[in-house]
Design an enzyme around this catalytic site. Sequence first.
Site, PDB file in Angstrom:
ATOM      1  N   ASP A  33       1.205  -1.308   0.170  1.00  0.00           N
ATOM      2  CA  ASP A  33      -0.580  -0.041   0.324  1.00  0.00           C
ATOM      3  C   ASP A  33       0.554   0.948   0.079  1.00  0.00           C
ATOM      4  O   ASP A  33       1.792   1.313   0.571  1.00  0.00           O
ATOM      5  CB  ASP A  33      -1.045   0.289   1.081  1.00  0.00           C
ATOM      6  CG  ASP A  33      -1.998  -1.094   1.373  1.00  0.00           C
ATOM      7  OD1 ASP A  33      -2.353  -1.927   0.796  1.00  0.00           O
ATOM      8  OD2 ASP A  33      -2.592  -1.353   2.444  1.00  0.00           O
ATOM      9  N   ASP A  34       0.395   2.039  -0.536  1.00  0.00           N
ATOM     10  CA  ASP A  34       0.882   3.488  -0.644  1.00  0.00           C
ATOM     11  C   ASP A  34       1.627   3.935  -1.073  1.00  0.00           C
ATOM     12  O   ASP A  34       2.187   5.193  -0.990  1.00  0.00           O
ATOM     13  CB  ASP A  34       1.049   3.490   0.900  1.00  0.00           C
ATOM     14  CG  ASP A  34      -0.124   3.911   2.651  1.00  0.00           C
ATOM     15  OD1 ASP A  34      -0.514   3.716   1.670  1.00  0.00           O
ATOM     16  OD2 ASP A  34       0.989   3.618   3.575  1.00  0.00           O
ATOM     17  N   HIS A  84      -6.602   3.328  -3.987  1.00  0.00           N
ATOM     18  CA  HIS A  84      -5.848   3.759  -2.584  1.00  0.00           C
ATOM     19  C   HIS A  84      -6.238   4.857  -2.734  1.00  0.00           C
ATOM     20  O   HIS A  84      -5.657   5.875  -1.274  1.00  0.00           O
ATOM     21  CB  HIS A  84      -4.804   2.927  -2.244  1.00  0.00           C
ATOM     22  CG  HIS A  84      -4.553   3.058  -0.614  1.00  0.00           C
ATOM     23  ND1 HIS A  84      -5.403   1.801   0.073  1.00  0.00           N
ATOM     24  CD2 HIS A  84      -3.400   3.341   0.160  1.00  0.00           C
ATOM     25  CE1 HIS A  84      -4.879   1.838   1.272  1.00  0.00           C
ATOM     26  NE2 HIS A  84      -3.806   2.760   1.218  1.00  0.00           N
ATOM     27  N   HIS A  88      -5.030   9.226  -0.375  1.00  0.00           N
ATOM     28  CA  HIS A  88      -4.863   8.349   1.056  1.00  0.00           C
ATOM     29  C   HIS A  88      -5.765   9.347   1.689  1.00  0.00           C
ATOM     30  O   HIS A  88      -5.556   9.424   2.883  1.00  0.00           O
ATOM     31  CB  HIS A  88      -3.422   8.752   1.533  1.00  0.00           C
ATOM     32  CG  HIS A  88      -3.122   7.521   2.520  1.00  0.00           C
ATOM     33  ND1 HIS A  88      -3.039   7.748   3.556  1.00  0.00           N
ATOM     34  CD2 HIS A  88      -3.130   6.536   2.628  1.00  0.00           C
ATOM     35  CE1 HIS A  88      -2.961   5.927   3.925  1.00  0.00           C
ATOM     36  NE2 HIS A  88      -3.093   4.921   3.184  1.00  0.00           N
ATOM     37  N   HIS A 172       3.946  -2.664   3.057  1.00  0.00           N
ATOM     38  CA  HIS A 172       4.001  -1.386   2.476  1.00  0.00           C
ATOM     39  C   HIS A 172       5.131  -0.946   1.928  1.00  0.00           C
ATOM     40  O   HIS A 172       6.423  -0.249   2.942  1.00  0.00           O
ATOM     41  CB  HIS A 172       3.455   0.237   3.770  1.00  0.00           C
ATOM     42  CG  HIS A 172       2.159  -0.107   4.528  1.00  0.00           C
ATOM     43  ND1 HIS A 172       2.056  -1.299   5.538  1.00  0.00           N
ATOM     44  CD2 HIS A 172       0.890   0.815   4.413  1.00  0.00           C
ATOM     45  CE1 HIS A 172       0.516  -0.833   5.745  1.00  0.00           C
ATOM     46  NE2 HIS A 172      -0.365   0.693   4.734  1.00  0.00           N
TER      47      HIS A 172
HETATM   48 ZN   LIG Z   1      -2.588   3.672   2.994  1.00  0.00          ZN
END
Ligand SMILES: [Zn+2]
Length: 203
Positions: A33-34, A84, A88, A172
């Site tokens: 993620d991210d 996503h 964020h 992440h």
């Molecule tokens: Zn996230």
Amino acid sequence: MIIEQPAKYLRWLYPKAIWRMDPSEKSVYLTFDDGPIPEATPWIIETLERYGVKATFFMVGDNVRKHPKEFELVKSHGHRIGNHTYNHIGGVFLLAVNYLKNVDKANKVLKTDLFRPPRGWMRLIHYEVLRRHYKVIMWDLVTRDYSRRLTAEDVLNNVKRYARNGSIITFHDSLKSIDKLKTALPQSIEWLQEQGYEFKVFD
Ligand SMILES: [Zn+2]
């Protein structure tokens, strides 16, 4: 309280979301993620490549805007892309901005049918709309690789303790996690391979 495995009430709150894949299959689904960011994503791609593993990257639209090269790198290696949000958006900011517009904005570049809400939270009203357009992917195991209180070994131990058939495992590609991942990711992959898990991406 167990943070690594999401509480039952959360799973009930979003019943149509996907928390775990087929429990009868010896496979796991790695997710990141991210990102994408230059400090973490290329190293992760290289590591996955070394082990012949494909994964799913839930990206932040604004990071794709800032780092188009890293976005292309992930795509060109055949990994799966997920949305996503663009900025964020999570937590208290859910109420302050137009969540769905932000998801749409991200999808102009990401062009995917997978969505994961930042921090695992979205308003139910948004969830009802989103699930008509996306497969909403949550997770079965969050490694907490972002936590300052955890070491690389703790992250690896979370994988060892909680991974099971059909687990969707969350890492992440972020500045907070990359130092830990440099040790924990290869070791996690090796351990999962030793246990006989196959690595899959979402259909
Ligand atoms: Zn996230």
